[in-house]
Design an enzyme around this catalytic site. Structure first.
Site, mmCIF file in Angstrom:
data_model
loop_
_atom_site.group_PDB
_atom_site.id
_atom_site.type_symbol
_atom_site.label_atom_id
_atom_site.label_comp_id
_atom_site.label_asym_id
_atom_site.label_seq_id
_atom_site.Cartn_x
_atom_site.Cartn_y
_atom_site.Cartn_z
ATOM 1 N N HIS A 150 32.208 55.640 -42.552
ATOM 2 C CA HIS A 150 32.328 56.139 -41.291
ATOM 3 C C HIS A 150 31.658 57.582 -41.322
ATOM 4 O O HIS A 150 32.257 58.567 -40.714
ATOM 5 C CB HIS A 150 33.564 56.147 -40.559
ATOM 6 N N ARG A 212 32.745 56.147 -33.048
ATOM 7 C CA ARG A 212 33.377 55.523 -34.317
ATOM 8 C C ARG A 212 32.628 55.785 -35.614
ATOM 9 O O ARG A 212 32.817 56.281 -36.418
ATOM 10 C CB ARG A 212 33.933 54.172 -34.297
ATOM 11 N N GLU A 236 28.241 48.268 -30.772
ATOM 12 C CA GLU A 236 27.525 48.545 -29.500
ATOM 13 C C GLU A 236 26.123 49.281 -29.444
ATOM 14 O O GLU A 236 25.810 49.528 -30.690
ATOM 15 C CB GLU A 236 28.397 49.805 -28.945
ATOM 16 N N TYR A 246 32.971 58.136 -25.084
ATOM 17 C CA TYR A 246 32.475 56.834 -25.406
ATOM 18 C C TYR A 246 33.723 55.897 -25.867
ATOM 19 O O TYR A 246 33.609 54.672 -26.329
ATOM 20 C CB TYR A 246 31.394 56.831 -26.419
#
Length: 365
Positions: A150, A212, A236, A246
């Site tokens: 991430h 994310r 997304e 978001y």
């Protein structure tokens, strides 16, 4: 009326069957027959490919190598290996962007993760290209938390010469909603690292938050589009807007539960254009506006990791929604990390399998 798209496994299966039959959109009368071939191979975890103003493909590999790839021969020329890069898990040398006035300002911006003592950190560095290598490193922004997962991280320079940077939550879900933190954000800076006066919050690099792990970014139609990894659901495609939230970690995909709807209403959450459940692991993103492959015109092209394919996301007439999705090269080349497009309309996709990675060329047959 808010559009919600919720896929069950059956819906996904039907979509795949449909796309495999069509192998393109419905404009069959004007469709070009496509030819795919391997341009170069024996790469190691390429992350970014960018079509350069010198008509070469510029590439980063996660281990720290920057190269130029000759699109005519496939020859790869290393221009710099950054010894400071620490490639841990998904971390390492990641995004890259070239100055839009490269002929007079040959600057190259790169994002990479490194060890600052015992702390894993990400920074953005600007180099100058002297015709053979990159010199004069200047730190644009530093101290972005990094992790083995991430990290984001795509770089993009818009026509008004603003640098956009996507950052992941670095596996810390407390950060995306914290506007004082740099993680889980889309950041916006001037090219010298200063903060634009028209950013949402004075003195802050944060342009949008609640992300994310956004790994795709492209500016087209005066719109900033992004792709983002969800957890076990809701990958997304987003339109990134100034100051918008978001939703992560409270909201996944659309605001379609009572808890999400309450949070969305209270926090100005921007819903995605499209969401996938089960997840597909979307990565690099580009916009196709060329004539060589007419059936792809006015589409986003998305490199997909988990489902090992290239997706065409056909935009609506306003370019603010996705009308349909078509898939190509399913499981043929493995995990696809990024995509770039030449001025004449050829498409290049790099794989990220970790073993004999490739750049694949797609063009009209």
């Amino acid at each position: 009326m808010k559009q919600m798209i919720i896929y069950s496994g059956l819906c996904i299966a039907l979509l795949i069957m449909c796309c495999n039959k069509k192998k393109g959109n419905d404009d069959t009368a004007t469709s070009a027959v496509l030819k795919d071939s391997i341009l170069t191979s024996k790469l190691s975890h390429p992350w970014e490919i960018v079509w350069g103003p010198d008509n070469f493909i510029w590439m980063t590999e996660r281990g720290g190598k920057l190269s130029r790839v000759n699109p005519a021969t496939g020859a790869v020329t290393t221009i710099l290996t950054i010894a400071e890069v620490s490639a841990q898990g998904e971390g390492g040398l990641l995004g890259m962007a070239l100055h839009p006035n490269f002929a007079t300002t040959p600057q190259v911006f790169v994002a990479y993760d490194y060890m600052n003592g015992s702390t894993y950190i990400e920074k953005i560095v600007r180099y100058t290209y002297n015709g053979s290598t990159l010199t004069s490193p200047q730190i644009i922004i530093d101290n972005i938390k990094a992790a083995s997962i991430h990290n984001g991280c795509r770089l993009l320079i818009t026509p008004d010469q603003k640098l956009f940077i996507t950052t992941g939550d670095s596996n810390d879900q407390t950060l995306p909603q914290n506007k004082s933190a740099l993680n889980g954000k889309v950041l916006r800076l001037n090219l010298d690292g200063s903060i634009p006066a028209d950013n949402p919050t004075p003195g802050s690099a944060v342009w949008s938050f609640g992300h994310r792990n956004p790994q795709g970014l492209v500016f087209a139609n005066n719109i900033l589009y992004s792709s983002e990894h969800g957890p076990s659901s809701d990958d997304e495609i987003n339109i990134i807007e100034k100051g918008r939230n978001y939703g992560w970690p409270t909201v996944m995909g659309f605001c379609n539960t009572s808890a999400e709807q309450s949070f969305c209403n209270a926090n100005n959450v921007r819903e995605p254009l499209w969401a996938w459940t089960p997840t597909i692991a979307p990565s690099g993103l580009d916009y196709y506006d060329k004539d060589q492959i007419p059936q792809w015109k006015h589409s986003l092209l998305l490199a997909v990791l988990k489902d090992s394919r290239l997706l065409q996301l056909k935009l609506n007439a306003a370019r603010t929604g996705i009308d349909s999705v078509f898939e190509f090269y399913v499981n043929k080349y493995g995990r696809m990390r990024d995509v770039c497009i030449s001025p004449e309309g050829k498409v290049y996709v790099c794989t990220d399998n970790g073993d004999d990675d490739k750049i694949v060329e797609v063009k009209k047959k």
